[in-house]
Design a protein around this motif. Structure first.
Motif, PDB file in Angstrom:
ATOM      1  N   ALA A 134      39.586   6.903  52.859  1.00 11.59           N
ATOM      2  CA  ALA A 134      38.698   5.754  53.040  1.00 11.59           C
ATOM      3  C   ALA A 134      37.303   5.998  52.486  1.00 11.59           C
ATOM      4  O   ALA A 134      36.687   5.084  51.912  1.00 11.59           O
ATOM      5  CB  ALA A 134      38.613   5.408  54.527  1.00 11.59           C
ATOM      6  N   ALA A 135      36.781   7.207  52.644  1.00  8.88           N
ATOM      7  CA  ALA A 135      35.399   7.464  52.220  1.00  8.88           C
ATOM      8  C   ALA A 135      35.203   7.266  50.716  1.00  8.88           C
ATOM      9  O   ALA A 135      34.282   6.538  50.299  1.00  8.88           O
ATOM     10  CB  ALA A 135      34.968   8.860  52.659  1.00  8.88           C
ATOM     11  N   PRO A 136      36.024   7.886  49.845  1.00 11.53           N
ATOM     12  CA  PRO A 136      35.830   7.647  48.407  1.00 11.53           C
ATOM     13  C   PRO A 136      36.029   6.187  48.016  1.00 11.53           C
ATOM     14  O   PRO A 136      35.301   5.663  47.156  1.00 11.53           O
ATOM     15  CB  PRO A 136      36.896   8.542  47.753  1.00 11.53           C
ATOM     16  N   VAL A 137      37.022   5.525  48.637  1.00 10.94           N
ATOM     17  CA  VAL A 137      37.263   4.115  48.320  1.00 10.94           C
ATOM     18  C   VAL A 137      36.048   3.274  48.696  1.00 10.94           C
ATOM     19  O   VAL A 137      35.661   2.350  47.969  1.00 10.94           O
ATOM     20  CB  VAL A 137      38.526   3.606  49.037  1.00 10.94           C
ATOM     21  N   SER A 138      35.426   3.587  49.834  1.00  9.59           N
ATOM     22  CA  SER A 138      34.271   2.792  50.275  1.00  9.59           C
ATOM     23  C   SER A 138      33.124   2.875  49.277  1.00  9.59           C
ATOM     24  O   SER A 138      32.360   1.909  49.122  1.00  9.59           O
ATOM     25  CB  SER A 138      33.798   3.264  51.657  1.00  9.59           C
ATOM     26  N   PHE A 139      33.017   4.006  48.559  1.00  9.72           N
ATOM     27  CA  PHE A 139      31.909   4.165  47.613  1.00  9.72           C
ATOM     28  C   PHE A 139      32.162   3.457  46.282  1.00  9.72           C
ATOM     29  O   PHE A 139      31.351   3.562  45.363  1.00  9.72           O
ATOM     30  CB  PHE A 139      31.607   5.649  47.392  1.00  9.72           C
ATOM     31  N   LEU A 140      33.259   2.722  46.188  1.00  9.72           N
ATOM     32  CA  LEU A 140      33.432   1.813  45.064  1.00  9.72           C
ATOM     33  C   LEU A 140      32.502   0.608  45.206  1.00  9.72           C
ATOM     34  O   LEU A 140      32.318  -0.157  44.263  1.00  9.72           O
ATOM     35  CB  LEU A 140      34.889   1.348  44.975  1.00  9.72           C
ATOM     36  N   PHE A 141      31.938   0.454  46.394  1.00  9.12           N
ATOM     37  CA  PHE A 141      31.029  -0.647  46.697  1.00  9.12           C
ATOM     38  C   PHE A 141      29.620  -0.086  46.940  1.00  9.12           C
ATOM     39  O   PHE A 141      29.455   1.113  47.136  1.00  9.12           O
ATOM     40  CB  PHE A 141      31.524  -1.402  47.939  1.00  9.12           C
ATOM     41  N   PRO A 142      28.600  -0.939  46.920  1.00  7.58           N
ATOM     42  CA  PRO A 142      27.235  -0.459  47.178  1.00  7.58           C
ATOM     43  C   PRO A 142      27.147   0.309  48.496  1.00  7.58           C
ATOM     44  O   PRO A 142      27.817  -0.044  49.477  1.00  7.58           O
ATOM     45  CB  PRO A 142      26.416  -1.745  47.218  1.00  7.58           C
ATOM     46  N   VAL A 143      26.323   1.327  48.526  1.00  9.45           N
ATOM     47  CA  VAL A 143      26.266   2.224  49.679  1.00  9.45           C
ATOM     48  C   VAL A 143      25.857   1.506  50.953  1.00  9.45           C
ATOM     49  O   VAL A 143      26.217   1.938  52.059  1.00  9.45           O
ATOM     50  CB  VAL A 143      25.306   3.405  49.388  1.00  9.45           C
TER      51      VAL A 143
END
Length: 223
Positions: A134-143
């Protein structure tokens, strides 16, 4: 005697060990399990928020972080009800074997021995595989958006684990805490085991109709 007090004593307690001594030892064991989990997810949440606050959108980060906290309460309810209270019988295939060996005993041991420190809370490794996806996927979006949501969720997870610890081991006289403790311990009783899945909030029990009967709720609300 209140119905929520009708909870069997831990199976591992022996006649030679006073219950309060046993309980203190188990509380220490539970805390040792919680320290790594708390440190890891709190540091992650602080790091994400520090980065998000350095952008032009700190208040958006606060909003998404808060949304993550709220989201966790639903995840907690669903996981508690359908996974921790689920049954995963043995069967053929690697998946069914994995589910039976890893998930079937995950929570029922806690209900059998509610003061066993090995089963009060999760460990760091329990959701780590999901987190590392989940963490790497979430960083596909603005922080300040998806990463902040995840930060709020994992921080809430750590807080919920400490709350669960306190509900079993703390003797705080704070009225709200006492009501939460009675509510949770009634869930551990034979009459409440199939209801009252919310730990941090009763809201989702109301939404999904798993609240205790009204008479029980009134009794548990008395200080």
């Amino acid at each position: 005697m209140p119905e929520y007090a009708l909870i069997p004593l831990p199976l591992q307690r022996t006649a030679e060990v006073p219950f309060q001594t046993y309980k203190r030892r188990q509380a220490a064991l539970a805390r040792r399990r919680l320290y790594p989990l708390s440190a890891f997810y709190t540091l992650y949440a602080m790091l994400v928020l520090a980065i998000a606050f350095s952008t032009k959108y700190p208040w958006i980060a606060v909003a998404f972080f808060s949304a993550g906290c709220a989201t966790w309460t639903l995840v907690e309810y669903l996981f508690h009800r359908y996974v921790l209270h689920g049954r995963f019988p043995p069967g053929k295939g690697l998946i069914r074997k994995f589910l039976h060996e890893r998930l079937d005993p995950l929570h029922w041991d806690h209900h059998a021995r509610p003061f066993d420190g090995s089963h009060i809370s999760g460990g760091l490794k329990d959701i780590l595989p999901l987190f590392f996806v989940a963490a790497p996927v979430s960083f596909l979006f603005p922080v300040y958006t998806a990463p902040a949501v995840l930060a709020g969720a994992v921080q809430s997870y750590a807080c919920e684990e400490w709350l669960h610890y306190a509900l079993h081991f703390s003797n705080s006289r704070f009225p709200l805490f006492r009501r939460m403790k009675k509510y949770h311990l009634y869930h551990h009783s034979p009459r409440g085991i199939d209801k009252g899945y919310g730990i941090t909030t009763r809201f989702w029990d109301g939404v999904f109709d798993t609240r205790f009967p009204e008479a029980v709720r009134r009794s548990l609300s008395k200080n």
